[in-house]
Design a protein around this motif. Structure first.
Motif, PDB file in Angstrom:
ATOM      1  N   THR A  32      49.703  44.860  57.407  1.00  0.00           N
ATOM      2  CA  THR A  32      49.284  44.015  57.405  1.00  0.00           C
ATOM      3  C   THR A  32      49.332  42.796  55.983  1.00  0.00           C
ATOM      4  OG1 THR A  32      47.352  45.046  58.867  1.00  0.00           O
ATOM      5  CG2 THR A  32      47.005  42.858  57.869  1.00  0.00           C
ATOM      6  N   THR A  33      49.426  41.673  56.012  1.00  0.00           N
ATOM      7  CA  THR A  33      49.397  41.387  54.776  1.00  0.00           C
ATOM      8  C   THR A  33      47.765  40.467  54.475  1.00  0.00           C
ATOM      9  OG1 THR A  33      51.766  40.175  56.045  1.00  0.00           O
ATOM     10  CG2 THR A  33      50.517  38.575  53.719  1.00  0.00           C
ATOM     11  N   ILE A  34      48.069  41.005  53.348  1.00  0.00           N
ATOM     12  CA  ILE A  34      46.419  40.693  52.275  1.00  0.00           C
ATOM     13  C   ILE A  34      46.596  39.569  51.078  1.00  0.00           C
ATOM     14  CG2 ILE A  34      44.749  41.882  51.510  1.00  0.00           C
ATOM     15  CD1 ILE A  34      45.701  44.486  53.511  1.00  0.00           C
ATOM     16  N   LEU A  35      45.888  39.021  51.391  1.00  0.00           N
ATOM     17  CA  LEU A  35      45.461  38.104  50.332  1.00  0.00           C
ATOM     18  C   LEU A  35      44.159  38.657  49.575  1.00  0.00           C
ATOM     19  CD1 LEU A  35      46.244  36.003  47.860  1.00  0.00           C
ATOM     20  CD2 LEU A  35      45.281  34.115  50.082  1.00  0.00           C
ATOM     21  N   LEU A  36      43.650  38.873  48.092  1.00  0.00           N
ATOM     22  CA  LEU A  36      43.145  40.145  47.946  1.00  0.00           C
ATOM     23  C   LEU A  36      42.438  39.177  46.825  1.00  0.00           C
ATOM     24  CD1 LEU A  36      40.919  42.346  47.977  1.00  0.00           C
ATOM     25  CD2 LEU A  36      42.485  43.366  46.764  1.00  0.00           C
ATOM     26  N   ILE A  37      40.495  38.872  47.312  1.00  0.00           N
ATOM     27  CA  ILE A  37      40.216  38.120  46.681  1.00  0.00           C
ATOM     28  C   ILE A  37      39.074  38.832  45.071  1.00  0.00           C
ATOM     29  CG2 ILE A  37      38.751  36.196  46.180  1.00  0.00           C
ATOM     30  CD1 ILE A  37      40.545  34.467  47.529  1.00  0.00           C
ATOM     31  N   GLU A  38      39.441  39.123  43.899  1.00  0.00           N
ATOM     32  CA  GLU A  38      38.388  40.216  43.638  1.00  0.00           C
ATOM     33  C   GLU A  38      37.921  39.816  42.252  1.00  0.00           C
ATOM     34  OE1 GLU A  38      37.118  42.732  43.849  1.00  0.00           O
ATOM     35  OE2 GLU A  38      37.028  43.239  45.393  1.00  0.00           O
ATOM     36  N   GLN A  39      36.861  40.284  41.855  1.00  0.00           N
ATOM     37  CA  GLN A  39      36.551  40.552  40.024  1.00  0.00           C
ATOM     38  C   GLN A  39      37.328  41.847  39.629  1.00  0.00           C
ATOM     39  OE1 GLN A  39      32.925  39.290  38.708  1.00  0.00           O
ATOM     40  NE2 GLN A  39      32.133  38.037  40.176  1.00  0.00           N
ATOM     41  N   ASN A  40      36.942  42.521  40.354  1.00  0.00           N
ATOM     42  CA  ASN A  40      37.418  43.922  39.775  1.00  0.00           C
ATOM     43  C   ASN A  40      38.768  44.025  39.688  1.00  0.00           C
ATOM     44  OD1 ASN A  40      37.720  46.267  39.730  1.00  0.00           O
ATOM     45  ND2 ASN A  40      36.335  47.194  41.399  1.00  0.00           N
ATOM     46  N   ALA A  41      39.506  43.680  38.966  1.00  0.00           N
ATOM     47  CA  ALA A  41      40.880  43.342  38.121  1.00  0.00           C
ATOM     48  C   ALA A  41      42.318  44.415  38.559  1.00  0.00           C
ATOM     49  CB  ALA A  41      40.945  42.600  36.900  1.00  0.00           C
ATOM     50  N   ALA A  42      40.790  45.687  37.790  1.00  0.00           N
ATOM     51  CA  ALA A  42      41.850  46.695  37.559  1.00  0.00           C
ATOM     52  C   ALA A  42      41.790  47.552  39.071  1.00  0.00           C
ATOM     53  CB  ALA A  42      41.025  48.043  37.096  1.00  0.00           C
ATOM     54  N   LYS A  43      41.135  47.144  39.696  1.00  0.00           N
ATOM     55  CA  LYS A  43      41.036  47.801  40.709  1.00  0.00           C
ATOM     56  C   LYS A  43      42.549  46.904  41.818  1.00  0.00           C
ATOM     57  CE  LYS A  43      39.754  50.778  42.381  1.00  0.00           C
ATOM     58  NZ  LYS A  43      40.567  53.113  42.365  1.00  0.00           N
ATOM     59  N   ALA A  44      41.675  46.005  42.140  1.00  0.00           N
ATOM     60  CA  ALA A  44      42.876  45.221  42.930  1.00  0.00           C
ATOM     61  C   ALA A  44      44.298  45.040  41.885  1.00  0.00           C
ATOM     62  CB  ALA A  44      42.611  43.876  42.393  1.00  0.00           C
ATOM     63  N   LEU A  45      44.502  45.167  41.298  1.00  0.00           N
ATOM     64  CA  LEU A  45      46.168  45.187  40.560  1.00  0.00           C
ATOM     65  C   LEU A  45      46.437  46.553  41.144  1.00  0.00           C
ATOM     66  CD1 LEU A  45      46.000  43.591  37.124  1.00  0.00           C
ATOM     67  CD2 LEU A  45      46.850  42.189  39.093  1.00  0.00           C
ATOM     68  N   GLN A  46      46.179  47.397  41.282  1.00  0.00           N
ATOM     69  CA  GLN A  46      46.148  48.337  41.783  1.00  0.00           C
ATOM     70  C   GLN A  46      47.085  48.783  42.310  1.00  0.00           C
ATOM     71  OE1 GLN A  46      43.493  52.062  41.275  1.00  0.00           O
ATOM     72  NE2 GLN A  46      43.681  52.282  39.006  1.00  0.00           N
ATOM     73  N   LYS A  62      55.425  37.942  54.057  1.00  0.00           N
ATOM     74  CA  LYS A  62      54.935  39.234  54.800  1.00  0.00           C
ATOM     75  C   LYS A  62      55.021  40.419  54.586  1.00  0.00           C
ATOM     76  CE  LYS A  62      56.339  40.102  59.477  1.00  0.00           C
ATOM     77  NZ  LYS A  62      55.068  40.035  60.605  1.00  0.00           N
ATOM     78  N   GLY A  63      54.062  41.116  54.593  1.00  0.00           N
ATOM     79  CA  GLY A  63      53.784  42.272  54.481  1.00  0.00           C
ATOM     80  C   GLY A  63      53.473  42.935  52.836  1.00  0.00           C
ATOM     81  N   GLU A  64      52.960  41.630  52.429  1.00  0.00           N
ATOM     82  CA  GLU A  64      53.009  42.071  50.693  1.00  0.00           C
ATOM     83  C   GLU A  64      51.349  41.720  50.711  1.00  0.00           C
ATOM     84  OE1 GLU A  64      54.972  39.535  47.051  1.00  0.00           O
ATOM     85  OE2 GLU A  64      54.306  38.547  48.804  1.00  0.00           O
ATOM     86  N   ILE A  65      50.705  42.856  49.484  1.00  0.00           N
ATOM     87  CA  ILE A  65      49.161  42.513  49.000  1.00  0.00           C
ATOM     88  C   ILE A  65      49.426  41.322  47.913  1.00  0.00           C
ATOM     89  CG2 ILE A  65      47.297  43.167  48.786  1.00  0.00           C
ATOM     90  CD1 ILE A  65      47.612  46.349  49.682  1.00  0.00           C
ATOM     91  N   VAL A  66      48.722  40.470  48.662  1.00  0.00           N
ATOM     92  CA  VAL A  66      49.008  39.115  46.737  1.00  0.00           C
ATOM     93  C   VAL A  66      47.418  39.547  46.517  1.00  0.00           C
ATOM     94  CG1 VAL A  66      48.992  37.440  45.884  1.00  0.00           C
ATOM     95  CG2 VAL A  66      50.709  37.980  47.768  1.00  0.00           C
ATOM     96  N   THR A  67      46.815  39.489  44.709  1.00  0.00           N
ATOM     97  CA  THR A  67      45.379  39.321  44.346  1.00  0.00           C
ATOM     98  C   THR A  67      45.692  38.396  44.087  1.00  0.00           C
ATOM     99  OG1 THR A  67      44.094  40.489  43.693  1.00  0.00           O
ATOM    100  CG2 THR A  67      45.812  40.968  42.678  1.00  0.00           C
ATOM    101  N   LEU A  68      44.568  37.637  43.598  1.00  0.00           N
ATOM    102  CA  LEU A  68      43.670  36.623  43.232  1.00  0.00           C
ATOM    103  C   LEU A  68      42.289  37.025  42.174  1.00  0.00           C
ATOM    104  CD1 LEU A  68      43.942  33.726  42.634  1.00  0.00           C
ATOM    105  CD2 LEU A  68      42.658  32.864  44.542  1.00  0.00           C
TER     106      LEU A  68
END
Lengths: 237, 573
Positions: free
Chosen positions: A187-201, A28-34
């Motif tokens: 908001t809890t977010i699951l972020l799917i991205e190819q732009n790894a640099a931005k997503a990991l920021q 809860k409350g996280e941004i997790v990226t794949l």
């Protein structure tokens, strides 16, 4: 206890084994990226969670309740909203109608009106273009609309599939700022991205997916430093 | 400047050539001979000549309007050029015919045709006449184009009205003859064959002036209505609705037996059109087998009320059989819906087409003959009764169709703006995303198939009773195609569009009976022209119109910008 828990799921396209045991958790409350390359299985993972594909093995739970095998509309109602890959807004509907369609499964009118206001404050551009047809918006505006529409489902977990795809760098920046802002507001977010640099920021934790398997998982900070991520996804030598 | 005007002239010549080919084709089809005995204006111009004249005018008009330059002189020259080219081709036909045995290939290329084309002046004078006529008519077309838009509109409407009044002489006189009061008017307007000269002029001037005045004043009238207080506006709207209903109720009395029959057919197709509009227009599911539900409704009523099938009669009341017809149709709709839930677009179209054929073959099969009558059909189907009145004749059935149509229109309108209607709209746009918004696809699709089928079943039930018998061959694929075409012509998803489409597609061919075997040629040509010039339909849904306009203006590019068209919900500033 994790809010969204994906446990060893296997998904197939006919005979093709697309997901070979994916496990991930979103608190809860996280941004997790794949993150991962084209065809690694990112969107398949999202489709499996949202119910448009069903896993052959494995479990998906939302706050402890099993949701694997449920039809997509039931999963939306349980609180998983998504902004699909390629935005896919309703081109022949106005901006406002698009957003209202997001609230289709809900009946609490005052809460819907509140969320609509929230979306319009988050994206003032959409408020300006309220009665314009969705198809006449620019790429960046369409992405805002797709996110706004997903927010209108009032999700407990918001899944964003490649929100930066095909956008100009300035707009990518703006979209990621909005993602962060949304997260700060709870908001809890699951972020799917190819732009790894931005997503990991913006993310707190991340998973790296390759050919249907999670090959690496760690905090975003550690991932940014890892050899694999730096070579394969951040383009460093 | 020089370059554009030359280009314009070339364009005019090219369009003239196309028009010329059309005219020659018309002549060789035998239309000129067929239509020559009938006059449009008695003793002045025959229907055959009118056909040539209209083609000529239209060709020259198109040639002028397509041109780049807007100088009056240029327009005149271009129009005249196009006109001359059209008639040049006729001249070529005549001279070829004079030396070659064209009649061996084209049955209608006879000396009689050449005589008609040259007005009996002989080849030499005739050639001269045709060329001058082309020149003059072409120039007139250019002049019409050069008129101020409102005047031009009025002139075109007036000319069209005269043409229609002439063509529809038989229908109009028969209808007017129902009322003694109109006899002097009929006498004044019509000569023995065609309109009288005075009548034609009167119609031309009256309609022209009226439509000009209307184009001047309509904006003012609209503005006045908008300024009225809301209560008055509502009162006005209700009055107009009541007047329309009164007219609808009186229509069969005014129109007489034949036109009532035509209206019945329009009503029949309107019911089906509204049903298919739910499936195709609202939900975006392409159904090519819609006739199946029509057949199921008709056969259900037939089987339940006919004493002919060699067993005890189940009921002799049409009204009792009606709900069964609708229910069985709905069940069939849902049954069809289940296997095709996962199909889209072309695949769905093919499966539904198959379904339509299966039903038709089933009702005609020997295997089911005992129950469904086989190829002999079902006879002696009950007529509906309202109190002591038995509904038998077309004017009486008209009220049944009217009632059915009003009910179905009401349901369509309500459902379109409902939650279900919005779900259909989302599904039509994108099924996957609709699902991601929490829309349950299975139920939503089945509702569309079921509701659409119920309207089909209703129309079938009325149809069976009106004919008193049903045969398998009444339910062929062409019915599905016709219903689909009327939706497309009217404007997909638009309820007024379906009404206009039904009138145009079912009513018009009936009115064109004058043209005997050529009527489907006109009809086909009208469909092609229509789809080229108005692909969004005659009365498109606001949403689709904006979408298509957008598409045309921007060549498919989506324009980011504040000047894009907007679609406001009712009641929004």
């Amino acid at each position: 206890m994790a809010m969204l828990q994906v446990n060893d799921i296997h998904s197939y396209y006919g005979h093709i084994h697309a997901l070979k045991g994916i496990s991930l958790t979103v608190d809860k409350g996280e941004i997790v990226t794949l993150i991962g390359a084209n065809g690694a299985g990112k969107t398949t993972t999202l489709k499996t969670i949202s119910g448009t594909m069903h896993p052959r093995h494995g479990a998906i739970t939302l706050d402890g309740e099993h949701i694997e095998g449920l039809p997509p509309h039931a999963i939306v109602m349980r609180g998983i909203g998504q902004s699909p890959e390629g935005r896919k807004i309703f081109g022949a509907l106005t901006v406002q109608e698009n957003l209202e369609m997001g609230a289709y499964a809900r009946t609490d009118k005052p809460a819907i009106a509140r969320d609509l206001d929230f979306v319009f404050t988050l994206f003032p551009r959409l408020a300006e273009r309220k009665f314009q047809l969705g198809g006449t918006l620019s790429g960046g505006e369409q992405q805002m609309l797709a996110m706004g529409r997903a927010l209108m489902t009032h999700p407990r977990v918001l899944m964003l599939d490649e929100p930066s795809m095909g956008l100009a760098p300035v707009l990518v920046e703006a979209i990621f700022e909005t993602i962060q802002k949304l997260n700060q507001e709870g908001t809890t977010i699951l972020l799917i991205e190819q732009n790894a640099a931005k997503a990991l920021q913006v993310a707190k934790r991340g998973y790296v997916i390759e050919t249907g398997q999670i090959v690496l998982q760690d905090t975003a900070e550690n991932l940014r430093k890892s050899e694999l991520v730096r070579k394969a996804y951040l383009g460093e030598m | 400047m020089k370059a554009t005007s030359n280009a314009d002239l070339w364009l005019a010549v090219k369009i003239g050539l196309i028009g010329g080919i059309v005219v020659v084709a018309i002549a060789l089809e035998g239309m000129i001979q067929a239509f020559s005995p009938r006059d449009i204006v008695g003793g002045v111009i025959t229907m055959g000549q009118t056909l040539l004249l209209v083609t000529l005018l239209a060709t020259a008009y198109i040639a002028v309007s397509r041109g780049e330059s807007h100088q009056p002189m240029r327009a005149l020259v271009n129009g005249a050029a196009a006109g001359v080219v059209v008639n040049c081709l006729l001249v070529v036909l005549i001279w070829l015919g004079a030396f070659l045995p064209l009649g061996a290939m084209f049955l209608n290329a006879t000396p009689q045709l050449y005589d008609l084309l040259t007005l009996g002046l002989g080849p030499l004078t005739g050639t001269l006449f045709l060329l001058i006529a082309g020149l003059v008519v072409g120039a007139i077309a250019a002049l019409i184009y050069l008129l101020p838009p409102q005047v031009r509109r009025a002139v075109l409407i007036a000319l069209t009205t005269v043409l229609l009044m002439g063509v529809l002489q038989d229908l109009v006189t028969v209808t007017l003859s129902n009322f003694d009061a109109f006899t002097p008017i009929t006498k004044f307007l019509y000569a023995q064959n065609g309109l009288s000269i005075a009548g034609a002029l009167t119609i031309l001037i009256a309609v022209g002036v009226a439509s000009y005045l209307w184009s001047q004043k309509s904006a003012q009238v609209q503005a006045r209505i908008d300024r009225l207080p809301p209560t008055r506006q509502r009162a006005l709207r209700w009055t107009s609705i009541l007047i329309s209903i009164a007219i609808l109720l009186l229509l069969p009395k005014i129109l007489g037996l034949y036109l009532s029959e035509v209206l019945d057919n329009v009503g029949l197709y309107l019911l089906m059109g509204l049903g298919l509009n739910i499936v195709v227009g609202f939900a975006g599911l392409l159904d090519l087998g819609y006739v199946a539900f029509f057949a199921i409704g008709a056969y259900t009523v037939g089987v339940l009320t006919s004493p002919e099938l060699g067993r005890a009669i189940i009921t002799d009341s049409w009204w009792l059989a009606l709900p069964f017809a609708v229910i069985v149709a709905v069940l069939a709709g849902v049954l069809l819906g289940i296997p095709v839930l996962r199909m889209r677009g072309d695949y769905l179209a093919i499966v539904t087409l198959g379904f339509g054929e299966i039903i038709r073959i089933l009702v005609g099969s020997d295997f089911l003959r005992h129950w469904l009558g086989g190829s002999q059909g079902v006879l002696l189907i009950a007529k509906p009764e309202v109190g002591p009145i038995k509904i038998i004749n077309p004017p009486e059935f008209y009220y049944l169709f009217l009632g059915g149509c009003l009910l179905v229109i009401f349901i369509s309108m309500r459902v379109k703006n409902s939650r279900l209607g919005r779900a259909w709209m989302a599904m039509r746009e994108d099924e996957d995303v609709a699902q991601a918004m929490g829309i349950e696809l299975v139920a939503t699709k089945l509702m569309a198939f079921g509701l659409g089928a119920s309207f089909g079943g209703l129309s079938g039930a009325i149809f069976a009773s009106k004919l008193g018998s049903v045969y398998p061959h009444s339910f062929n694929f062409l019915v599905s195609v016709n219903v689909l075409s009327l939706i497309i012509i009217g404007g997909m998803g638009s309820i007024p569009g379906v009404i206009v489409g039904a009138l145009a597609l079912v009513g018009l061919p009936e009115l064109l009976r004058e043209f005997a075997e050529f009527r489907y040629l006109f009809y086909g040509a009208a469909l092609v022209v229509m789809m080229l010039t108005r692909p969004e339909g005659l009365v498109p849904e606001a949403r689709r119109r904006i979408e298509l306009e957008e598409f045309r203006e921007e060549g498919g590019e989506s324009p980011p910008g504040a000047d894009a068209p907007v679609l406001k919900p009712a009641g929004q500033p």
